[in-house]
Enzyme design. Structure first.
Site, short mmCIF file in Angstrom:
data_model
loop_
_atom_site.label_atom_id
_atom_site.label_comp_id
_atom_site.label_asym_id
_atom_site.label_seq_id
_atom_site.Cartn_x
_atom_site.Cartn_y
_atom_site.Cartn_z
N LEU A 227 3.09 1.31 3.12
CA LEU A 227 3.38 0.07 3.18
C LEU A 227 2.88 -0.67 2.10
CD1 LEU A 227 2.49 -0.92 6.92
CD2 LEU A 227 4.77 -0.50 5.89
N GLY A 228 1.84 -0.15 1.19
CA GLY A 228 1.16 -0.71 0.09
C GLY A 228 2.04 -0.85 -0.96
N SER B 207 -9.76 -0.31 -9.80
CA SER B 207 -9.87 0.82 -8.52
C SER B 207 -11.02 1.48 -8.69
CB SER B 207 -8.67 1.64 -8.53
OG SER B 207 -7.48 0.74 -8.23
N HIS C 277 -1.53 4.45 -7.04
CA HIS C 277 -1.13 3.54 -7.75
C HIS C 277 0.08 3.94 -8.70
CE1 HIS C 277 -3.68 0.12 -6.45
NE2 HIS C 277 -4.48 1.10 -6.47
N GLY D 293 1.42 7.76 7.17
CA GLY D 293 2.30 8.23 6.29
C GLY D 293 3.32 7.31 5.85
#
Length: 281
Positions: free
Chosen positions: A129-130, A155, A265, A126
Site C-alpha cells: 500500500l505504501g 530514512s 523506496h 504482503g
C-alpha cells in the site's frame, strides 16, 4: 501443505484486489479529526514515536502534512499513513524535521520530505500500500503547491549495523580459529582499508593488532560511547560512511537491496542521493 499454500495465494490475490487504490480513500489527517483517529495515529506511528499532544499537533500543523489510506468497510481505521515535512532543502537530520526550529512559511518550501510511513495492519504485510500512497501524495502535493519541486525521504537504515557486526564477528571468530589451529568453516572477509586499520589501532593497540576487533568492540558497547567521543568519531566516520554506501549499493539478496527500507523506496522509484552522518541523535 499444498492446500494451505493454495489458500494463502488465493487470499493474497483477493486482498490485493479488495485493497487496490480504486477502493481506498485518501484522507488528509488534521488536528480537527476525531480524537479516536488521532489516538490511533499516535499508537500506530512506527518510525519516530510521537511523544505527546504537542508533538502530534506540530506534525499536523503548519509546514507539515499527514495523509492516510482508509477502506470504506472499516471507517476511522487507517490502513497506512505517511508524514510529510515542507522544507526549503532536504534535511540532513531528523531533528530538523521534528521541530528543532519553527517551520518556514509554506510558500517558501521547495521540498516535500517524507520522514515517516507506518502500516497499521500486520495481516496486510504482503500488500504494498505504501507504493500507492506515496505516489498519490506526490500528485496531490504537486497540484496544491506547484512550487514544490523536490520529493525525498529521510530514512533510517535499520539493517546496516546488524550486517556490519555480523561481518566483524565472523572475522574475529575466524582469527581465533586460526590462532588455535582449528579449522573454521565460517567465511570471513576483511572489510577495512589499510589506513582505516591504522586509524583504529591508534585508538586501541591492546587488542593484539587487529583493527576489525577494535571496531567490533567499539560498536558492541551498549551505551554507544563512540557517538559522543571527539577522539573516536573522526576515525569512525569515514569507515562507517564507506561501509554504509557499500551496504546500500552493493549488498544484494535475490537481486534486491539487502536493507528492507532502502529496498522499499528504491523499488518505488527513488534513488540514493546521499548518506547523512549522525542523522538521528
Amino acid at each position: 501443505m499444498p492446500s494451505l499454500r493454495t489458500l494463502d495465494s488465493y487470499l493474497k490475490e483477493k486482498f490485493g484486489m479488495w485493497l487496490s487504490p480504486a477502493t481506498l480513500e485518501l484522507h488528509q489527517i488534521t488536528w480537527d479529526d476525531p480524537a479516536s483517529l488521532l489516538e490511533k495515529i499516535v499508537a500506530y506511528e512506527a518510525v519516530h514515536p510521537i511523544c505527546n499532544l504537542l508533538d502530534l499537533k506540530r506534525r499536523l500543523g503548519i509546514g507539515r502534512r499527514c495523509f492516510g489510506y482508509f477502506h470504506p468497510s472499516i471507517p476511522g481505521e487507517p490502513l497506512i499513513f505517511i508524514e510529510v515535512a515542507l522544507m526549503e532543502t532536504v534535511a540532513q537530520t531528523i531533528q530538523e524535521v521534528l521541530w528543532d526550529n519553527p517551520p518556514i512559511p509554506e510558500n517558501q518550501a521547495t521540498c516535500a520530505l517524507f520522514y515517516s510511513i507506518s502500516s497499521t495492519q500486520p495481516g496486510l504485510a504482503g500488500i504494498n500500500l505504501g507504493k500507492f500512497l506515496i505516489k498519490r501524495v506526490i500528485t496531490l502535493v504537486k497540484k496544491d503547491m506547484p512550487h514544490i519541486s523536490t520529493f525525498a525521504t529521510l530514512s533510517p537504515i535499520p539493517g546496516f549495523m546488524q550486517w556490519l557486526l555480523s561481518k566483524l564477528s565472523r572475522f574475529a571468530e575466524n582469527e581465533r580459529s586460526t590462532q588455535s589451529n582449528s579449522p573454521s568453516s565460517t567465511f570471513s572477509e576483511k572489510i577495512l582499508l589499510p589506513e582505516e586499520e591504522q586509524g583504529l589501532m591508534s585508538l586501541d593497540s591492546s587488542s593484539g593488532g587487529n583493527g576489525m576487533e577494535v571496531l567490533l568492540n567499539l560498536l558492541s558497547v551498549k551505551n554507544c560511547e563512540w557517538a559522543t567521543s571527539p577522539r573516536i568519531l573522526p576515525v569512525l566516520e569515514p569507515i562507517l560512511m564507506r561501509l554504509c554506501a557499500r551496504y546500500l549499493l552493493q549488498e544484494k539478496k535475490r537481486g534486491k537491496t539487502l536493507d528492507s527500507v532502502a529496498n522499499f523506496h528504491l523499488q518505488n522509484g527513488a534513488m540514493v542521493e546521499r548518506i547523512n552522518w549522525m542523522a538521528d541523535r
